[in-house]
Design an enzyme around this catalytic site. Structure first.
Site, PDB file in Angstrom:
ATOM      1  N   LYS A  87       0.807  -1.224   0.000  1.00  0.00           N
ATOM      2  CA  LYS A  87       0.000   0.000   0.000  1.00  0.00           C
ATOM      3  C   LYS A  87       0.841   1.276   0.000  1.00  0.00           C
ATOM      4  O   LYS A  87       0.512   2.250  -0.689  1.00  0.00           O
ATOM      5  CB  LYS A  87      -0.964   0.005   1.187  1.00  0.00           C
ATOM      6  CG  LYS A  87      -2.066  -1.041   1.079  1.00  0.00           C
ATOM      7  CD  LYS A  87      -3.070  -0.907   2.216  1.00  0.00           C
ATOM      8  CE  LYS A  87      -4.194  -1.914   2.074  1.00  0.00           C
ATOM      9  NZ  LYS A  87      -5.241  -1.741   3.117  1.00  0.00           N
ATOM     10  N   ASP A 127      -6.655  13.380  -1.748  1.00  0.00           N
ATOM     11  CA  ASP A 127      -6.288  13.952  -0.448  1.00  0.00           C
ATOM     12  C   ASP A 127      -6.264  12.880   0.636  1.00  0.00           C
ATOM     13  O   ASP A 127      -5.377  12.888   1.501  1.00  0.00           O
ATOM     14  CB  ASP A 127      -7.269  15.058  -0.059  1.00  0.00           C
ATOM     15  CG  ASP A 127      -7.125  16.304  -0.911  1.00  0.00           C
ATOM     16  OD1 ASP A 127      -6.068  16.459  -1.559  1.00  0.00           O
ATOM     17  OD2 ASP A 127      -8.065  17.121  -0.933  1.00  0.00           O
ATOM     18  N   ASP A 178      -9.952   2.911   2.542  1.00  0.00           N
ATOM     19  CA  ASP A 178     -10.076   2.144   3.777  1.00  0.00           C
ATOM     20  C   ASP A 178     -10.854   2.920   4.838  1.00  0.00           C
ATOM     21  O   ASP A 178     -11.742   2.375   5.496  1.00  0.00           O
ATOM     22  CB  ASP A 178      -8.691   1.774   4.321  1.00  0.00           C
ATOM     23  CG  ASP A 178      -8.061   0.607   3.579  1.00  0.00           C
ATOM     24  OD1 ASP A 178      -8.810  -0.189   2.974  1.00  0.00           O
ATOM     25  OD2 ASP A 178      -6.825   0.492   3.601  1.00  0.00           O
ATOM     26  N   GLY A 225      -3.792  -0.570  18.167  1.00  0.00           N
ATOM     27  CA  GLY A 225      -2.912  -0.769  17.027  1.00  0.00           C
ATOM     28  C   GLY A 225      -2.326   0.538  16.545  1.00  0.00           C
ATOM     29  O   GLY A 225      -2.845   1.628  16.847  1.00  0.00           O
ATOM     30  N   GLY A 229      -0.539   0.484  13.149  1.00  0.00           N
ATOM     31  CA  GLY A 229      -0.052   0.219  11.802  1.00  0.00           C
ATOM     32  C   GLY A 229      -0.785   1.042  10.762  1.00  0.00           C
ATOM     33  O   GLY A 229      -1.460   2.032  11.078  1.00  0.00           O
ATOM     34  N   ALA A 267      -3.414   0.296   8.985  1.00  0.00           N
ATOM     35  CA  ALA A 267      -4.868   0.286   9.141  1.00  0.00           C
ATOM     36  C   ALA A 267      -5.297   1.286  10.202  1.00  0.00           C
ATOM     37  O   ALA A 267      -6.295   2.000  10.038  1.00  0.00           O
ATOM     38  CB  ALA A 267      -5.341  -1.114   9.503  1.00  0.00           C
ATOM     39  N   THR A 321       3.712  -1.876  21.174  1.00  0.00           N
ATOM     40  CA  THR A 321       4.969  -1.131  21.096  1.00  0.00           C
ATOM     41  C   THR A 321       4.635   0.354  21.208  1.00  0.00           C
ATOM     42  O   THR A 321       4.120   0.952  20.257  1.00  0.00           O
ATOM     43  CB  THR A 321       5.702  -1.414  19.770  1.00  0.00           C
ATOM     44  OG1 THR A 321       5.897  -2.834  19.639  1.00  0.00           O
ATOM     45  CG2 THR A 321       7.039  -0.708  19.720  1.00  0.00           C
ATOM     46  N   GLN A 334     -15.138  -0.569   1.209  1.00  0.00           N
ATOM     47  CA  GLN A 334     -13.945   0.041   0.624  1.00  0.00           C
ATOM     48  C   GLN A 334     -13.788  -0.336  -0.842  1.00  0.00           C
ATOM     49  O   GLN A 334     -13.107   0.348  -1.598  1.00  0.00           O
ATOM     50  CB  GLN A 334     -12.686  -0.329   1.419  1.00  0.00           C
ATOM     51  CG  GLN A 334     -12.319  -1.802   1.452  1.00  0.00           C
ATOM     52  CD  GLN A 334     -11.576  -2.296   0.223  1.00  0.00           C
ATOM     53  OE1 GLN A 334     -10.874  -1.526  -0.422  1.00  0.00           O
ATOM     54  NE2 GLN A 334     -11.734  -3.580  -0.097  1.00  0.00           N
TER      55      GLN A 334
END
Length: 271
Positions: free
Chosen positions: A66, A78, A102, A127, A129, A131, A153, A246
């Site tokens: 991606k 945008d 997404d 999360g 990441g 997504a 993390t 999506q």
């Protein structure tokens, strides 16, 4: 030429996109094809240059490409620029046009699955990441006042929060349970709880009874997180609808018909 589209990724055999686009092609009587394409990173540039010459009007893009396709595109919307990644490419006039649907798919699924959800209360996103980045951007666009990020993390959560303004803050992963008391939406963007992955262990006891819980994972359709939330009586939204919503803008751009996301489509994709 017969209109062609597809999905590229590495791996790609697991993708359900051919099922849903195939359903739309049949429903609308379109003489076209949607093809899964296993493309390695080293072949990405050459593949994108070749596909339009073979009759492809565009492709969906899944992991791990991606961000790479966004960098290779000639133009970007945008919303693709906002997250630095693309999941939908359209080949037009010898140029690659990149979009990221997404976030829009996430919001459309949330509104369809939880019609009473209001975007005027805080959300907590698990999360950090790609997504999560799309989900956070979409929530802020919807007017959510604050988004809290929790990631195993912590540095990754802090880095993601730094890409937005002070409406986005972070908490320690171990503080997720108590923090739920102050949020009206819980979103899991991690792979935890997915088939073959470790479970997502979050104590939901502090979550308000009217808070919506959604998981972008759709294998299994009812993840342990959603099952636990349903047992408490919280409204839940599974992740399959995000995949379906999506996909609609790409299909419209490639095949000239705006498709519907409905129960027939869900059944087709679930097999």
């Amino acid at each position: 030429m017969i209109p062609l589209a597809g999905v590229i990724g590495d791996p790609i055999a697991h993708s359900r996109s051919p099922l849903l686009h195939g359903h739309w092609l049949r429903r609308h009587g379109i003489d076209g094809h949607y093809i899964p394409l296993h493309v390695r990173a080293s072949d990405l540039g050459g593949t994108l240059a070749l596909l339009p010459r073979l009759g492809f009007r565009g492709v969906n893009v899944t992991l791990p490409h991606k961000e790479a396709v966004f960098a290779l595109a000639d133009e970007a919307t945008d919303r693709a620029r906002a997250v630095g990644a693309a999941n939908t490419l359209t080949f037009r006039d010898g140029r690659i046009h990149a979009d990221n649907t997404d976030g829009a798919g996430f919001i459309a699924n949330l509104r369809q699955g939880a019609p009473d959800w209001a975007g005027d209360r805080p959300a907590l996103v698990l999360g950090a990441g790609g997504a999560a980045r799309g989900v956070v951007a979409a929530l802020l666009d919807e007017g959510v006042p604050t988004v809290t990020l929790a990631n195993r993390t912590a540095a990754r959560a802090e880095a993601l929060a730094g890409q937005f303004d002070d409406r986005v803050r972070t908490i320690d992963w171990n503080d997720t349970g108590p923090a739920l008391a102050d949020h009206a939406l819980l979103v899991n963007t991690t792979s935890l709880g997915m088939t073959g992955q470790p479970p997502l262990d979050v104590d939901l006891s502090a979550l308000p009874g009217d808070a919506v819980v959604t998981d972008i994972v759709y294998t299994p359709l009812s993840t342990p997180l959603l099952t636990a939330a349903q047992a408490r009586g919280n409204p839940t939204v599974d992740g399959l609808g995000m995949l379906l919503h999506q996909a609609a803008p790409g299909f419209a751009a490639w095949f000239g018909v705006t498709p519907q996301v409905d129960d027939d489509l869900r059944r087709a994709v679930l097999g």
